[in-house]
Design a protein around this motif. Structure first.
Motif, mmCIF file in Angstrom:
data_model
loop_
_atom_site.group_PDB
_atom_site.id
_atom_site.type_symbol
_atom_site.label_atom_id
_atom_site.label_comp_id
_atom_site.label_asym_id
_atom_site.label_seq_id
_atom_site.Cartn_x
_atom_site.Cartn_y
_atom_site.Cartn_z
ATOM 1 N N GLY A 290 0.808 -1.208 0.000
ATOM 2 C CA GLY A 290 0.000 0.000 0.000
ATOM 3 C C GLY A 290 0.842 1.259 0.000
ATOM 4 O O GLY A 290 2.050 1.225 -0.165
ATOM 5 N N ALA A 291 0.185 2.416 0.219
ATOM 6 C CA ALA A 291 0.874 3.703 0.190
ATOM 7 C C ALA A 291 0.876 4.296 1.585
ATOM 8 O O ALA A 291 -0.037 4.120 2.369
ATOM 9 N N PHE B 114 3.316 3.678 -7.524
ATOM 10 C CA PHE B 114 2.279 2.650 -7.471
ATOM 11 C C PHE B 114 2.169 2.112 -6.052
ATOM 12 O O PHE B 114 3.129 2.155 -5.276
ATOM 13 N N TRP B 115 0.998 1.563 -5.719
ATOM 14 C CA TRP B 115 0.822 0.835 -4.471
ATOM 15 C C TRP B 115 -0.245 -0.239 -4.661
ATOM 16 O O TRP B 115 -1.037 -0.190 -5.590
ATOM 17 N N GLU C 292 -7.004 4.198 -10.050
ATOM 18 C CA GLU C 292 -7.175 2.872 -9.456
ATOM 19 C C GLU C 292 -7.466 1.887 -10.578
ATOM 20 O O GLU C 292 -8.242 2.189 -11.483
ATOM 21 N N ALA C 293 -6.835 0.725 -10.526
ATOM 22 C CA ALA C 293 -7.036 -0.318 -11.527
ATOM 23 C C ALA C 293 -7.545 -1.573 -10.827
ATOM 24 O O ALA C 293 -6.843 -2.142 -9.989
ATOM 25 N N PHE D 68 -4.375 -2.600 -8.128
ATOM 26 C CA PHE D 68 -3.337 -1.672 -7.707
ATOM 27 C C PHE D 68 -3.784 -0.251 -8.029
ATOM 28 O O PHE D 68 -4.765 -0.028 -8.752
ATOM 29 N N ALA D 69 -3.078 0.712 -7.480
ATOM 30 C CA ALA D 69 -3.375 2.124 -7.720
ATOM 31 C C ALA D 69 -2.060 2.865 -7.888
ATOM 32 O O ALA D 69 -0.976 2.312 -7.660
ATOM 33 N N GLY D 70 -2.152 4.105 -8.306
ATOM 34 C CA GLY D 70 -0.936 4.878 -8.501
ATOM 35 C C GLY D 70 -1.219 6.336 -8.789
ATOM 36 O O GLY D 70 -2.381 6.763 -8.871
#
Length: 287
Positions: free
Chosen positions: A102-103, A141-142, A176-177, A148-150
């Motif tokens: 995560g972030a 990215f996280w 967000e993907a 995942f997201a970025g």
């Protein structure tokens, strides 16, 4: 009478202040009410700051998505600066016990997502050079539970040696993907922060500053990790083109019309003669 939420009041105040100085206004509000720091830093977009990676010597951009306290992670070395955990942590400031997903809070992406992050930084470094002919780009990215997201960051500033004019473009693209069968759902939120200023004897002093936010959501086919990078690149490219055109045609066009109506190039006597001629023509057509 219902009590006023301090967070909502802070956001309302920031909307009314000059966006060119958002970072200073944000710091002042946090000084007055430190309990709002985390919520404001994660909610308010502010001009991006550049820092140099000590391991690679390359510049990268700072934002809330690569921040842990006062430390920021470089996308080039995957290390935090200043180092976390007094130098005891593992790669990227993660404790020796294992990687953090995560972030935020010393987190770095997992191995697969980190590989995509590296490729995305290489791709957007080329994009930055082609479209901006300079500037700085960074991609972070996280991991998410279902994907995942970025965030894709781009910054271009005019040369600092010019004392009569200045301009800064900051674009922040958060996505967000999420996997949806053979397709992937991409949700993109893009913000552009633009600041332009010029001064001179003939023009006087002009300052145009503001920000714009737009959102888009699409389902795209992604057969492998490289497909994700290509899909994100196309979404960011299309969104930047739309926002650039909107700024040029709507905002700058409107500002030009307003200035044109307020300020006349000709003298008052010339303007009066033109109006008199116009009235004579209209009167002769009615006869």
């Amino acid at each position: 009478m219902a009590s006023v939420d301090p967070f909502d009041s802070a956001l309302d105040l920031l909307r009314r202040l000059n966006p060119k100085h958002t970072a200073d206004h944000l710091n002042n509000i946090i000084t007055l009410n430190p309990s709002l720091a985390e919520d404001l830093l994660s909610s308010v977009d502010q001009p991006l700051t550049v820092r140099r990676c000590k391991q690679t010597g390359r510049d990268y951009l700072l934002c809330d998505y690569n921040r842990d306290g006062d430390s920021y992670r470089s996308p080039w070395s995957n290390q935090f600066d200043p180092p976390l955990y007094d130098g005891v942590g593992g790669a990227g400031g993660v404790g020796a016990g294992g990687a953090s997903e995560g972030a935020g809070e010393g987190a770095v992406p997992g191995e697969r997502v980190r590989k995509m992050e590296i490729k995305a930084n290489e791709a957007f470094d080329v994009y930055r050079e082609l479209y901006y002919e300079g500037g700085v780009s960074s991609v972070y990215f996280w991991n998410l539970d279902d994907g995942f997201a970025g965030v894709v960051l781009l910054k271009k500033a005019s040369p600092s040696g010019d004392a009569t004019s200045s301009g800064v473009w900051d674009s922040i693209h958060v996505f967000e993907a999420s996997k949806r069968g053979r397709h992937t759902n991409y949700r993109l939120t893009s913000t552009v922060i633009l600041s332009l200023a010029t001064k001179g004897a003939s023009l006087g002093e002009v300052d145009l500053s503001g920000n714009m936010t737009r959102q888009v959501e699409q389902n795209l086919l992604a057969e492998n990790d490289e497909s994700h990078i290509a899909n994100i690149g196309r979404l960011v490219e299309d969104m930047e083109l739309k926002m650039r055109n909107l700024l040029q045609e709507v905002y700058f066009g409107k500002a030009k019309d307003v200035v044109g109506d307020l300020r006349s190039i000709g003298t008052l006597s010339e303007g009066q003669r033109e109006r008199d001629t116009q009235r004579e023509l209209i009167g002769s057509m009615r006869r």
